[in-house]
Motif scaffolding. Structure first.
Motif, PDB file in Angstrom:
ATOM      1  N   ALA A  47      -4.114 -26.371   4.951  1.00 51.44           N
ATOM      2  CA  ALA A  47      -4.019 -27.459   3.976  1.00 51.44           C
ATOM      3  C   ALA A  47      -2.712 -27.264   3.213  1.00 51.44           C
ATOM      4  N   ARG A  48      -2.188 -28.323   2.640  1.00 51.72           N
ATOM      5  CA  ARG A  48      -1.008 -28.179   1.785  1.00 51.72           C
ATOM      6  C   ARG A  48      -1.317 -27.188   0.662  1.00 51.72           C
ATOM      7  N   GLY A  49      -0.456 -26.175   0.506  1.00 56.48           N
ATOM      8  CA  GLY A  49      -0.650 -25.191  -0.563  1.00 56.48           C
ATOM      9  C   GLY A  49      -1.558 -24.027  -0.178  1.00 56.48           C
ATOM     10  N   GLU A  50      -2.155 -24.089   1.006  1.00 57.74           N
ATOM     11  CA  GLU A  50      -3.015 -22.972   1.432  1.00 57.74           C
ATOM     12  C   GLU A  50      -2.168 -21.718   1.688  1.00 57.74           C
ATOM     13  N   VAL A  51      -2.755 -20.553   1.417  1.00 57.32           N
ATOM     14  CA  VAL A  51      -1.981 -19.308   1.530  1.00 57.32           C
ATOM     15  C   VAL A  51      -2.543 -18.354   2.587  1.00 57.32           C
ATOM     16  N   VAL A  52      -1.650 -17.516   3.084  1.00 57.75           N
ATOM     17  CA  VAL A  52      -2.025 -16.333   3.864  1.00 57.75           C
ATOM     18  C   VAL A  52      -1.649 -15.130   3.005  1.00 57.75           C
ATOM     19  N   ARG A  53      -2.604 -14.243   2.748  1.00 57.63           N
ATOM     20  CA  ARG A  53      -2.246 -13.010   2.048  1.00 57.63           C
ATOM     21  C   ARG A  53      -1.633 -12.055   3.063  1.00 57.63           C
ATOM     22  N   THR A  54      -0.420 -11.597   2.802  1.00 57.67           N
ATOM     23  CA  THR A  54       0.289 -10.775   3.774  1.00 57.67           C
ATOM     24  C   THR A  54       0.419  -9.314   3.348  1.00 57.67           C
ATOM     25  N   GLU A  55       0.230  -9.051   2.053  1.00 54.22           N
ATOM     26  CA  GLU A  55       0.338  -7.649   1.605  1.00 54.22           C
ATOM     27  C   GLU A  55      -0.293  -7.481   0.239  1.00 54.22           C
ATOM     28  N   ILE A  56      -0.989  -6.350   0.055  1.00 56.58           N
ATOM     29  CA  ILE A  56      -1.252  -5.902  -1.307  1.00 56.58           C
ATOM     30  C   ILE A  56      -0.416  -4.643  -1.498  1.00 56.58           C
ATOM     31  N   SER A  57       0.079  -4.448  -2.706  1.00 54.36           N
ATOM     32  CA  SER A  57       0.816  -3.226  -3.016  1.00 54.36           C
ATOM     33  C   SER A  57       0.253  -2.711  -4.336  1.00 54.36           C
ATOM     34  N   ALA A  58      -0.734  -1.835  -4.212  1.00 52.02           N
ATOM     35  CA  ALA A  58      -1.460  -1.351  -5.388  1.00 52.02           C
ATOM     36  C   ALA A  58      -0.564  -0.457  -6.239  1.00 52.02           C
ATOM     37  N   LYS A  59      -0.742  -0.562  -7.541  1.00 50.78           N
ATOM     38  CA  LYS A  59      -0.025   0.265  -8.509  1.00 50.78           C
ATOM     39  C   LYS A  59      -1.061   1.169  -9.181  1.00 50.78           C
ATOM     40  N   PHE A  60      -0.645   2.368  -9.552  1.00 52.61           N
ATOM     41  CA  PHE A  60      -1.606   3.396  -9.932  1.00 52.61           C
ATOM     42  C   PHE A  60      -1.368   3.898 -11.347  1.00 52.61           C
ATOM     43  N   ARG A  61      -2.405   4.519 -11.895  1.00 50.88           N
ATOM     44  CA  ARG A  61      -2.310   5.261 -13.152  1.00 50.88           C
ATOM     45  C   ARG A  61      -2.521   6.737 -12.808  1.00 50.88           C
ATOM     46  N   PRO A  62      -1.849   7.640 -13.552  1.00 49.30           N
ATOM     47  CA  PRO A  62      -1.949   9.066 -13.216  1.00 49.30           C
ATOM     48  C   PRO A  62      -3.396   9.549 -13.066  1.00 49.30           C
ATOM     49  N   GLU A  63      -4.248   9.140 -14.022  1.00 50.50           N
ATOM     50  CA  GLU A  63      -5.631   9.631 -13.977  1.00 50.50           C
ATOM     51  C   GLU A  63      -6.391   9.046 -12.782  1.00 50.50           C
ATOM     52  N   GLY A  64      -6.014   7.852 -12.361  1.00 52.68           N
ATOM     53  CA  GLY A  64      -6.646   7.235 -11.193  1.00 52.68           C
ATOM     54  C   GLY A  64      -6.289   7.973  -9.909  1.00 52.68           C
ATOM     55  N   VAL A  65      -5.014   8.358  -9.780  1.00 51.82           N
ATOM     56  CA  VAL A  65      -4.587   9.097  -8.588  1.00 51.82           C
ATOM     57  C   VAL A  65      -5.348  10.416  -8.514  1.00 51.82           C
ATOM     58  N   ALA A  66      -5.405  11.129  -9.646  1.00 56.50           N
ATOM     59  CA  ALA A  66      -6.098  12.424  -9.676  1.00 56.50           C
ATOM     60  C   ALA A  66      -7.568  12.247  -9.297  1.00 56.50           C
ATOM     61  N   ALA A  67      -8.189  11.187  -9.824  1.00 63.32           N
ATOM     62  CA  ALA A  67      -9.613  10.962  -9.546  1.00 63.32           C
ATOM     63  C   ALA A  67      -9.833  10.679  -8.055  1.00 63.32           C
ATOM     64  N   GLU A  68      -8.944   9.877  -7.447  1.00 64.66           N
ATOM     65  CA  GLU A  68      -9.114   9.562  -6.024  1.00 64.66           C
ATOM     66  C   GLU A  68      -8.897  10.801  -5.162  1.00 64.66           C
ATOM     67  N   LEU A  69      -7.909  11.630  -5.550  1.00 68.13           N
ATOM     68  CA  LEU A  69      -7.656  12.860  -4.793  1.00 68.13           C
ATOM     69  C   LEU A  69      -8.859  13.804  -4.895  1.00 68.13           C
ATOM     70  N   SER A  70      -9.398  13.939  -6.105  1.00 69.09           N
ATOM     71  CA  SER A  70     -10.566  14.811  -6.292  1.00 69.09           C
ATOM     72  C   SER A  70     -11.760  14.304  -5.511  1.00 69.09           C
ATOM     73  N   ALA A  71     -11.974  12.980  -5.548  1.00 71.74           N
ATOM     74  CA  ALA A  71     -13.115  12.405  -4.836  1.00 71.74           C
ATOM     75  C   ALA A  71     -13.015  12.664  -3.329  1.00 71.74           C
ATOM     76  N   ALA A  72     -11.770  12.798  -2.830  1.00 68.30           N
ATOM     77  CA  ALA A  72     -11.577  13.050  -1.398  1.00 68.30           C
ATOM     78  C   ALA A  72     -11.684  14.539  -1.074  1.00 68.30           C
ATOM     79  N   GLY A  73     -11.873  15.377  -2.099  1.00 65.23           N
ATOM     80  CA  GLY A  73     -12.031  16.808  -1.847  1.00 65.23           C
ATOM     81  C   GLY A  73     -10.760  17.617  -2.027  1.00 65.23           C
ATOM     82  N   PHE A  74      -9.732  16.984  -2.630  1.00 65.49           N
ATOM     83  CA  PHE A  74      -8.497  17.716  -2.928  1.00 65.49           C
ATOM     84  C   PHE A  74      -8.543  18.245  -4.352  1.00 65.49           C
ATOM     85  N   GLU A  75      -7.717  19.267  -4.594  1.00 67.33           N
ATOM     86  CA  GLU A  75      -7.484  19.695  -5.961  1.00 67.33           C
ATOM     87  C   GLU A  75      -6.109  19.198  -6.366  1.00 67.33           C
TER      88      GLU A  75
END
Ligand code: AVJ
Length: 323
Positions: A276-304
């Motif tokens: 349709a006119r104006g319809e979109v295709v999403r081609t990329e997400i590029s997530a941005k992070f916060r320090p505490e979020g990165v640490a939490a994701e690493l810990s959740a994956a079993g990293f220190e």
């Protein structure tokens, strides 16, 4: 001092063609159309990305490089790596900063670049073999979202994923990826991860919508890839480049927006796609992070989470995590 090159291929010969077809059928017949960003990177797309990294608005490459310049020796020291495993076609220049620092400690023996492109791996490996006599290059043709269980087990490994590439994975894929890396490593081995940081949309949006229009061309390039590989009849010029900041999910989203209603044929997968006119295709997400979020994701994956560094302007973060 002889250098050695081994190239190990884990992709079935038709892997790329098959995955592209699957992605097109899944993504373009969905009610909200999307394509995974991996298909940007043919020769022209890789060249455009290279150009993006030099744009005044695109700070991540420069910010990450400045962290590596300041911290490579410390990274080499803390990781104590004898094997450097690089996921994705990272910029050769950043690789050299790490290789130089690891060679300076006299520990590095093996460089393991991992990429889906055999050609990119061979080109990259050739330069390194020449510059670092005695270095063993063990290139692995593989998809780092699927084949991390096939990483060579040689030495004390540091796996690196630079450039903020992890931000291109959807949250569930990101969790899976970090778990897979952790699963592939032995206790004490490390992951070096580059993450772009949350900041004002006044800085973020121009980085993905530059004044010279390079990112717009990069975005439209995916349509050229579909035209060439699948005999599709997209008219790239009839799609507008859109980059928006999603403040809730804290990611940049790139889209291609149809300027008018159109019907596109993709014969290789026997698909007709209506826009349709104006319809979109999403081609990329590029997530941005916060320090505490990165640490939490690493810990959740079993990293220190072991070290965290940023550039002077706190635009980009580099984490060293220990398995
Ligand atoms: C560095 C590959 C992660 O998300 O910033 C650049 C790709 N997309 N401009 C990023 C990209 C649009 C990029 N990666």
């Amino acid at each position: 001092l002889a250098s050695t090159l081994v190239v190990e291929n884990h992709l079935p010969p038709d892997f790329t063609a098959r995955t592209l077809r699957q992605d097109v059928v899944t993504g373009l017949s969905a009610p909200a159309k999307w394509m995974p960003p991996r298909w940007f990177y043919d020769d022209r797309g890789s060249q455009l990305f290279d150009e993006i990294t030099r744009l005044p608005e695109y700070y991540p490459t420069r910010a990450e490089r400045s962290i590596l310049q300041a911290r490579a020796a410390e990274i080499a020291d803390v990781s104590a790596a004898t094997t450097l495993v690089e996921l994705g076609a990272g910029s050769a220049e950043k690789t050299r900063l790490l290789v130089d620092a690891l060679r300076a400690t006299d520990r590095l023996r093996t460089y393991v670049p991992v990429d889906v492109s055999d050609a990119a791996l061979r080109t990259g490996a050739a330069g390194l073999l020449w510059e670092y006599p005695g270095l063993a290059v063990h290139a692995v043709v593989a998809d780092f979202e699927r084949h991390l269980d096939r990483l060579p087990a040689t030495g004390h490994r540091m796996v690196v994923l630079l450039g903020g590439t992890i931000g291109n994975l959807a949250p569930d894929a990101r969790t899976r990826f970090l778990g897979d890396v952790r699963g592939a490593l032995r206790p004490g081995e490390t992951l070096l991860l580059g993450t772009d940081l949350v900041k004002s949309p006044d800085v973020l949006v121009p980085a993905y919508d530059d004044a010279a229009g390079v990112t717009a061309e990069f975005n439209r390039n995916v349509l050229r890839v579909l035209n060439r590989e699948l005999d599709a009849d997209f008219e790239p010029a009839e799609f507008d480049h859109v980059a928006i900041w999603d403040a809730e999910r804290e990611w940049i989203e790139m889209r291609l927006r149809a300027r008018h209603a159109m019907r596109v044929r993709i014969p290789a997968v026997d698909l007709t796609v209506e826009f349709a006119r104006g319809e979109v295709v999403r081609t990329e997400i590029s997530a941005k992070f916060r320090p505490e979020g990165v640490a939490a994701e690493l810990s959740a994956a079993g990293f220190e989470p072991t070290r965290w560094w940023t550039d002077d302007d706190q635009r980009f973060g580099l984490s060293l995590a220990t398995a």
